[in-house]
Design a protein around this motif. Structure first.
Motif, mmCIF file in Angstrom:
data_model
loop_
_atom_site.group_PDB
_atom_site.id
_atom_site.type_symbol
_atom_site.label_atom_id
_atom_site.label_comp_id
_atom_site.label_asym_id
_atom_site.label_seq_id
_atom_site.Cartn_x
_atom_site.Cartn_y
_atom_site.Cartn_z
ATOM 1 N N GLU A 67 0.754 -1.108 0.049
ATOM 2 C CA GLU A 67 0.107 -0.030 -0.116
ATOM 3 C C GLU A 67 0.918 1.398 -0.138
ATOM 4 O O GLU A 67 1.889 1.401 0.650
ATOM 5 C CB GLU A 67 -1.045 0.330 1.157
ATOM 6 C CG GLU A 67 -1.804 -1.315 1.184
ATOM 7 C CD GLU A 67 -2.755 -0.998 2.413
ATOM 8 O OE1 GLU A 67 -2.934 -0.091 3.190
ATOM 9 O OE2 GLU A 67 -3.643 -2.080 2.625
ATOM 10 N N PHE A 68 0.644 2.143 -0.835
ATOM 11 C CA PHE A 68 1.272 3.258 -1.001
ATOM 12 C C PHE A 68 0.440 4.578 -0.636
ATOM 13 O O PHE A 68 -0.773 4.597 -0.908
ATOM 14 C CB PHE A 68 1.894 3.515 -2.309
ATOM 15 C CG PHE A 68 2.957 2.433 -2.596
ATOM 16 C CD1 PHE A 68 4.074 2.336 -2.326
ATOM 17 C CD2 PHE A 68 2.443 1.446 -3.552
ATOM 18 C CE1 PHE A 68 5.043 1.295 -2.511
ATOM 19 C CE2 PHE A 68 3.119 0.561 -4.044
ATOM 20 C CZ PHE A 68 4.734 0.378 -3.260
ATOM 21 N N GLU A 69 0.970 5.656 -0.164
ATOM 22 C CA GLU A 69 0.257 6.960 -0.125
ATOM 23 C C GLU A 69 0.953 8.015 -0.854
ATOM 24 O O GLU A 69 2.168 7.815 -1.384
ATOM 25 C CB GLU A 69 0.682 7.473 1.405
ATOM 26 C CG GLU A 69 0.070 6.336 2.533
ATOM 27 C CD GLU A 69 -0.941 6.716 3.263
ATOM 28 O OE1 GLU A 69 -1.445 7.983 3.140
ATOM 29 O OE2 GLU A 69 -1.689 5.562 3.825
ATOM 30 N N VAL A 70 0.017 9.016 -1.031
ATOM 31 C CA VAL A 70 0.851 9.999 -1.996
ATOM 32 C C VAL A 70 1.987 10.783 -1.224
ATOM 33 O O VAL A 70 2.008 10.870 -0.096
ATOM 34 C CB VAL A 70 -0.345 11.161 -2.049
ATOM 35 C CG1 VAL A 70 0.343 12.453 -2.947
ATOM 36 C CG2 VAL A 70 -1.638 10.678 -2.784
ATOM 37 N N GLY A 71 2.892 10.803 -2.051
ATOM 38 C CA GLY A 71 4.239 11.471 -1.498
ATOM 39 C C GLY A 71 5.382 10.247 -1.258
ATOM 40 O O GLY A 71 6.410 10.617 -1.066
ATOM 41 N N ASP A 72 4.826 9.039 -1.104
ATOM 42 C CA ASP A 72 5.817 7.883 -0.874
ATOM 43 C C ASP A 72 6.901 7.839 -1.996
ATOM 44 O O ASP A 72 6.631 7.996 -3.423
ATOM 45 C CB ASP A 72 4.916 6.523 -0.672
ATOM 46 C CG ASP A 72 4.621 6.510 0.595
ATOM 47 O OD1 ASP A 72 4.585 7.225 1.324
ATOM 48 O OD2 ASP A 72 3.633 5.472 0.828
ATOM 49 N N ARG A 73 7.804 7.622 -1.545
ATOM 50 C CA ARG A 73 8.938 7.206 -2.904
ATOM 51 C C ARG A 73 8.995 5.769 -2.877
ATOM 52 O O ARG A 73 9.383 5.034 -2.061
ATOM 53 C CB ARG A 73 10.193 8.054 -2.327
ATOM 54 C CG ARG A 73 10.187 9.704 -2.223
ATOM 55 C CD ARG A 73 11.684 10.198 -1.835
ATOM 56 N NE ARG A 73 11.537 11.386 -2.085
ATOM 57 C CZ ARG A 73 11.928 12.197 -2.852
ATOM 58 N NH1 ARG A 73 12.505 11.834 -3.816
ATOM 59 N NH2 ARG A 73 11.840 13.702 -2.909
#
Length: 97
Positions: A67-73
């Motif tokens: 799961e990724f969030e906005v702004g994750d690299r």
């Protein structure tokens, strides 16, 4: 002890070179051969499907949901393609056609 002459003929006469079946044995011919082969193909397909399902189940149990969030690299792994893919616009020498 090597076989010579008539002994060799007798030894090879008991085998059919095509099916390696004993001469005199009833062998499958025509529709029976087709049905038998079809049954074997179906059995092989079922066993391959069972093996594929077993491997998929094993892999799915060990896969972690990401799961990724906005702004994750994230680091993306990119593999080169075979051949060259070009997206060019072709110029038409005859604009009327």
């Amino acid at each position: 002890v090597p076989l010579v002459g008539s002994e060799m003929d007798e030894a090879h006469a008991s085998r059919s070179p095509v099916l390696w079946a004993e001469i005199g044995e009833s062998s499958l011919t025509g529709p029976e051969l087709v049905l038998d082969t079809t049954d074997k193909v179906v059995l092989i397909k079922e066993k391959l499907k069972a093996a594929r399902d077993r491997q998929k189940s094993y892999a799915d149990k060990r896969r972690k949901p990401l799961e990724f969030e906005v702004g994750d690299r994230v680091l993306l792994k990119v593999l080169p393609w075979k051949g060259v893919v070009r997206f060019e616009r072709r110029v038409s020498w005859h604009p009327d056609t």
